[in-house]
Design an enzyme around this catalytic site. Structure first.
Site, short mmCIF file in Angstrom:
data_model
loop_
_atom_site.label_atom_id
_atom_site.label_comp_id
_atom_site.label_asym_id
_atom_site.label_seq_id
_atom_site.Cartn_x
_atom_site.Cartn_y
_atom_site.Cartn_z
NE ARG A 64 61.34 39.28 29.93
CZ ARG A 64 61.32 38.05 30.61
NH1 ARG A 64 62.42 37.68 31.20
NH2 ARG A 64 60.07 37.42 30.71
CE LYS A 206 58.72 42.06 33.22
NZ LYS A 206 58.02 42.75 32.38
CG HIS A 225 55.31 40.62 36.85
ND1 HIS A 225 54.91 39.84 36.23
CD2 HIS A 225 55.44 41.94 35.88
CE1 HIS A 225 55.18 40.12 34.86
NE2 HIS A 225 55.31 41.32 34.79
CB SER A 243 54.03 37.38 29.42
OG SER A 243 53.91 37.98 28.44
CE LYS A 247 51.93 41.85 33.94
NZ LYS A 247 51.80 40.62 33.12
CB THR A 248 49.25 46.07 29.25
OG1 THR A 248 50.49 45.95 30.11
CG2 THR A 248 49.33 47.29 28.82
CG ASP A 262 55.08 44.79 33.67
OD1 ASP A 262 54.35 43.80 33.36
OD2 ASP A 262 56.29 44.58 33.55
NE ARG A 326 55.28 42.84 24.68
CZ ARG A 326 54.96 42.70 26.02
NH1 ARG A 326 54.32 43.54 26.82
NH2 ARG A 326 55.00 41.34 26.42
#
Ligand code: ATP
Ligand code: MN
Length: 536
Positions: A64, A206, A225, A243, A247-248, A262, A326
């Site tokens: 981003r 996002k 988040h 990031s 989390k994932t 997410d 990704r």
């Protein structure tokens, strides 16, 4: 299973005027996965991997562009927004100029229009439309958002539209007083966002998350988040973190159903996913360490910026294009997911941090005050570049583990979280998925296996049956033993060979926490949780 890859000739149900465009080339509205695959192939947007998964490159941008994000400064939203470096103002005239350019640019082109829901809760979900130039961008948002059924698509009236003009750059950015020729601009009152100069799909994901973080808290609903999963007894766990903190990786757990990886909301009924898919990191991915994610990479998934040979064999260890490789995939690719995308009020909340200083313990149980302190601090530390000899990590503090996506003041979210945790008696833990036995360059990163053992102990409650110690430096409560984890690792000072070096590192990190938290104790903010943090 034979799958048709035909390019459909069905008439689209909307026209140029409905999109605010003068004209349109071919309009591809809500294509099926097979159609998108055929378009990607035909347009030479990507290559096909060994097992038949589409692989694309996202262009110059592989992440981003947070410095190019703006909100129109206008009534009434300007009173709600926490203006600053993250939420930058854009004058309405400039937005309108860019918007007109975007519409002009898109007019006459072949376009992909994709409709989806954001939010699994029918009461508060948003209908979102994406207008894009590339089939793969349509594929990406189809993966990431909740896919409406045929009936829901037939009369879909969008509540927010993103116009993505990837190839259009803003030549007048200096005159406009903007940061660069890239723009990601939101007009809240008009329910429109425009993107130019970047192809990166994450801006759309996002971007809508940012809007959810605007809309929901104003209705008293917390937006977060975080990832979420649920155990056999219905016990829900949330995993917050910036990031790369896990989390994932950690919510994708063979023993627990995945709710989402997410973005979630928490209302009076419980928690719910915003999305219909996941977006996992691929760097160093292996079938051995992360089998569920590895096997989610199949037809309908979309790989980004990975390196593959001419036979389509992927080298997951390669960061030749970017470290941020990704894959997006519909959540159905994780067989052990919860199709409701919802859960009860959480029982446990885990704050993930990847501490490259090696100071924070692998797992600690937080008091209520500490939970607020660590949530507002939103700490993680990145490993600085790959330059040889550079071993000093870089600390990041991002409020609520997601300040980049929060249009309102961070304390709005923290207050809602505090109230909900209190009301539902939620336990909070801090888990360091980063370095142990020394900082970056000396120690090593916690293994996924050891981190999972810490998390298992939290989720099966066995952590409550062991003795605790309090660390002298951050006053964190840490277990003395946990099954599946080397006890020596549980106390970082013990795991460092050089105790003096540890004390220096701990002191340094404590200083950074204290410095960062000052913003909550000045300017009349009533969020003084300083006492729950480290001392220097
Ligand atoms: P984002 O918000 O960017 O999606 P995330 O919090 O979901 O980030 P993950 O995608 O889970 O982060 O990334 C964690 C990365 O760190 C993965 O590549 C994973 O393989 C790696 N990793 C290494 N050690 C650990 C560990 N102990 N725990 C969790 N992840 C680890
Ligand atoms: Mn993730």
């Amino acid at each position: 299973m034979p799958r048709s890859a035909a390019i459909s000739s069905q008439e689209p149900s909307i026209n140029a005027a409905a999109l605010g465009l003068k004209s349109i080339g071919r309009l591809y509205h809500n294509l099926s996965y097979d159609e998108l695959f055929a378009h990607e192939d035909r347009n030479a947007e990507g290559n096909i991997s060994e097992n038949g998964t589409m692989m694309v490159d996202t262009g110059k941008f592989t992440g981003r562009s947070p410095k190019d994000k703006y909100f129109v400064h206008q009534k009434p939203s300007f009173e709600n927004i926490a203006w600053g470096k993250i939420n930058q103002p854009m004058a309405l005239e400039i937005f309108d100029e860019l918007y007109a350019e975007v519409l002009e640019y898109l007019s006459g082109k072949d376009l992909y229009v994709t409709d989806g829901f954001c939010g699994a809760n029918e009461k508060t979900r948003k209908r979102v439309r994406f207008v894009t130039e590339f089939a793969w961008q349509s594929h990406f948002v189809k993966n990431m958002f909740i896919r409406p059924d045929a009936r829901e698509l037939s009369d879909f009236a969008p509540q927010f539209t993103i116009y993505n003009a990837s190839n259009l750059t803003n030549k007048n950015w200096k005159r406009h007083g903007l940061n660069s020729e890239v723009f990601v601009a939101f007009n809240i009152e008009k329910n429109i966002a425009i993107i130019g100069g970047t192809w990166y799909g994450g801006e759309m994901k996002k971007g809508i998350f940012t809007m959810m973080n605007y809309w929901l808290p104003l209705q008293g609903i917390l937006s977060m988040h975080c990832s979420a999963n649920v155990g056999k007894d219905g016990d829900v766990a949330l995993f917050f973190g910036l990031s790369g903190t896990g989390k994932t990786t950690l919510s994708t757990d063979p023993h627990r159903k995945l709710i989402g990886d997410d973005e979630h909301g928490w209302d009076a009924d419980g928690i719910f996913n915003f999305e219909g898919g996941c977006y996992a990191k691929c760097i160093n991915l292996s079938a051995e360490n992360e089998p569920e994610i590895y096997h989610a990479i199949q037809r309908d998934a979309l790989l980004e910026n990975v390196v593959a040979d001419e036979d389509g064999v992927i080298d997951f260890d390669s960061d030749a294009k970017t470290e941020n490789t990704r894959v997006s995939y519909p959540i159905e690719h994780i067989s052990n997911h919860d199709p409701s995308l919802k859960g009860e009020h959480p029982k446990n909340i885990i704050f993930l941090t990847c501490d490259a200083f090696g100071v924070l313990p692998p797992v600690s149980k937080l008091t209520k005050e500490q939970a607020m302190y660590y949530f507002l601090s939103g700490y993680t530390a990145k490993v600085a570049g790959t330059e040889r000899g550079v071993t000093e990590p870089q600390a990041t503090f991002s409020s609520c583990f997601g300040e980049a996506f929060l249009p309102l003041h961070p304390t709005t979210y923290a207050k809602l979280l505090g109230e909900k945790m209190e009301k539902h008696g939620v336990n909070a833990y801090l888990v360091n998925t980063g370095w142990v036995g020394g900082g970056y360059g000396v120690g090593k990163r916690m293994s996924i296996k050891a981190t999972r053992a810490c998390i298992d102990a939290i989720l099966d409650g066995s952590i409550n049956n062991v003795e605790f110690d309090q660390t002298s430096w951050f006053r964190l409560n840490i277990p003395k033993t946990l099954s599946g984890v080397d006890s020596n690792l549980l106390n970082p000072r013990n795991s460092w060979v050089d105790k003096e070096a540890f004390d220096r590192a701990a002191n340094k990190l404590a200083g950074m926490f204290v410095e960062n938290f000052k913003k909550y104790t000045i300017d009349g903010h009533d969020f003084d949780y300083t006492q729950a943090g480290p001392e220097v």
